[in-house]
Enzyme design. Structure first.
Site, mmCIF file in Angstrom:
data_model
loop_
_atom_site.group_PDB
_atom_site.id
_atom_site.type_symbol
_atom_site.label_atom_id
_atom_site.label_comp_id
_atom_site.label_asym_id
_atom_site.label_seq_id
_atom_site.Cartn_x
_atom_site.Cartn_y
_atom_site.Cartn_z
ATOM 1 N N LYS A 152 7.849 -6.819 -11.648
ATOM 2 C CA LYS A 152 7.027 -6.634 -10.089
ATOM 3 C C LYS A 152 8.582 -7.078 -9.153
ATOM 4 O O LYS A 152 9.001 -7.629 -9.440
ATOM 5 C CB LYS A 152 6.050 -7.802 -10.084
ATOM 6 C CG LYS A 152 4.867 -7.176 -10.624
ATOM 7 C CD LYS A 152 4.613 -5.661 -10.013
ATOM 8 C CE LYS A 152 4.055 -4.924 -10.996
ATOM 9 N NZ LYS A 152 4.213 -3.702 -10.722
ATOM 10 N N ASP A 181 9.892 -2.502 -11.429
ATOM 11 C CA ASP A 181 8.859 -1.827 -10.570
ATOM 12 C C ASP A 181 8.696 -2.084 -9.132
ATOM 13 O O ASP A 181 8.295 -3.576 -9.008
ATOM 14 C CB ASP A 181 7.324 -1.661 -10.937
ATOM 15 C CG ASP A 181 6.373 -0.744 -9.866
ATOM 16 O OD1 ASP A 181 7.157 0.065 -8.787
ATOM 17 O OD2 ASP A 181 5.454 -0.396 -11.308
ATOM 18 N N GLU A 205 11.064 1.674 -11.679
ATOM 19 C CA GLU A 205 9.994 2.327 -11.346
ATOM 20 C C GLU A 205 9.835 2.799 -8.897
ATOM 21 O O GLU A 205 9.898 1.473 -8.868
ATOM 22 C CB GLU A 205 8.639 2.348 -11.581
ATOM 23 C CG GLU A 205 7.217 2.520 -11.654
ATOM 24 C CD GLU A 205 6.216 1.820 -12.555
ATOM 25 O OE1 GLU A 205 6.444 2.112 -13.619
ATOM 26 O OE2 GLU A 205 5.167 2.115 -12.325
ATOM 27 N N ASP A 254 5.195 6.516 -9.723
ATOM 28 C CA ASP A 254 3.628 6.183 -9.721
ATOM 29 C C ASP A 254 3.326 6.805 -8.352
ATOM 30 O O ASP A 254 2.060 7.229 -7.901
ATOM 31 C CB ASP A 254 3.621 4.617 -9.845
ATOM 32 C CG ASP A 254 2.229 3.753 -10.138
ATOM 33 O OD1 ASP A 254 1.346 4.808 -9.819
ATOM 34 O OD2 ASP A 254 1.922 2.589 -10.150
ATOM 35 N N LYS A 275 -2.282 6.702 -12.869
ATOM 36 C CA LYS A 275 -3.337 5.920 -12.549
ATOM 37 C C LYS A 275 -5.163 6.317 -12.674
ATOM 38 O O LYS A 275 -5.200 7.318 -12.046
ATOM 39 C CB LYS A 275 -3.630 5.133 -11.688
ATOM 40 C CG LYS A 275 -2.665 4.192 -11.746
ATOM 41 C CD LYS A 275 -1.820 3.030 -10.837
ATOM 42 C CE LYS A 275 -1.065 2.047 -10.929
ATOM 43 N NZ LYS A 275 0.371 2.281 -11.126
HETATM 44 MG MG LIG Z 1 3.945 1.084 -10.403
#
Ligand SMILES: [Mg+2]
Length: 367
Positions: free
Chosen positions: A165, A193, A218, A241, A265
């Protein structure tokens, strides 16, 4: 077979690590999850789960799930839960947008379809591919050293893919990416990401400063156009994403060659029916996927396992075992991680049995 009753339960899911931190100083310590039960006129019950990653990640929030269910629920009483195409059309006709609201009902109806047909959801979604599904571990945002230490720990538990992250101060993020890559063998994958957290010039500095590292980037920036500019300025493998929330965006990104991998997702797309549409389109277009949800516990993890296990292996980049991040078990029979992998259940439906004592009394019941 008709839907006779829809119930929603609220469950708090505290994190084993205490908190989960990502771009822009955003953080969650206890997830607010909604478990949806759809009961038919013969008494069969299917279950689904929706758990937004807090209110500031996607345009979704936990109280919104429940409010949305109150809005659409009455229109679904009497519908056949096995007719998933018709059911989704019905949901879309009574509430425009708000895909995450519809996701729990759709998952519960797949569970019912499996229970009434005697087949696992992954069989119904196209068939089981391979023995198991490879997982990644998300590494919550901390200092470079702390994140590297977490990676070492999870690598020792069997994970081979790590999602770092980042999306904070670009100089700190460059340190984080170097520290993580330094301790991983070449066979392990590292994804940085940013969760939309970098401005375009910051993202460009990060990809230049990590140019010689094996790292995936990402969702670096907030808008699709900014991400596309970064994509065209780097040769790192690229994942989109947050921006890919519809078939239209998926087709646009494919046409622009804007990504190598896409993160699908379940609740972002509106449930397993719509996630399957996007998944099948990705397979046809040759795009690999991270197959997961925004968050959740045992029921969301079971849905992810069926979604991922029914996806051809060549197109499965990673998936997530969210139930191993939280301290509360909401269902028996959910997939359990085995050294960085998980399997979809062989039992009918999702193959889970909710712990009704953990779910407590329903927050809402629609008949
Ligand atoms: Mg992501």
């Amino acid at each position: 077979m008709k839907i006779a009753c829809i119930r929603a339960y609220q469950v708090d899911l505290p994190l084993i690590e205490g908190s989960y931190n990502w771009s822009g100083g955003k953080s969650v310590s206890v997830f607010d999850s909604t478990i949806v039960a759809v009961e038919t006129d013969d008494g069969t019950v299917g279950f689904g789960e929706v758990c937004p990653l807090g209110p500031a990640y996607l345009p979704a929030f936990s109280a919104g799930v429940r409010t949305g269910l109150r809005e659409i629920g009455p229109s679904l009483i009497g519908c056949d839960p096995r007719e998933l195409g018709a059911l989704n059309l019905r949901m879309d006709s009574v509430l425009r947008g708000h895909p995450y609201v519809k996701s729990g009902i759709d998952i519960a109806c797949w569970d019912l379809l499996g229970k009434t047909s005697g087949l696992p959801v992954c069989t119904l979604m196209g068939g089981r591919h391979g023995d198991a599904v490879r997982l990644y571990r998300a590494i919550s945002q901390q200092s470079a050293d702390e994140m590297a230490a977490k990676i070492t720990r999870y690598r020792d538990e069997g994970y081979t893919r790590f999602q770092l992250k980042v999306g904070g101060d670009p100089d700190t993020d460059i340190e984080r990416i170097h520290a993580a890559r330094d301790i991983l063998p070449a066979s392990h994958r590292l994804i940085a990401d940013a969760n939309t957290g970098w401005t375009q010039h910051e993202a460009m500095r990060v990809v230049r400063a990590t140019k010689n590292l094996d790292v995936y980037i990402e969702q670096p920036c907030e808008t699709y156009e900014e991400c596309l500019a970064i994509r065209r300025g780097t040769d790192h493998p690229f994942v989109l994403d947050e921006n890919i929330d519809s078939l239209g965006m998926l087709l646009r990104a494919k046409s622009d060659l804007a990504m190598d991998v896409v993160n699908l997702k379940i609740s972002k797309l509106g449930g397993l029916t719509k996630a399957k549409q996007a998944r099948d389109l990705c397979v046809a277009m040759g795009i690999a996927m991270t197959l997961e949800d925004s968050w959740g516990g045992d029921i969301a993890t079971a849905a992810i396992a069926h979604f991922a296990h029914s996806t051809p292996e060549a197109f499965r980049f990673t998936s997530t075992d969210f139930n191993s991040y939280v301290t509360v078990c909401t269902a028996d029979g959910a997939p359990q991680r085995m050294s960085g992998w998980m399997k979809a259940s062989d039992r009918p439906g999702l193959g889970i049995q909710p712990r009704m004592d953990v779910l407590g009394d329903p927050l809402l019941e629609i008949r």
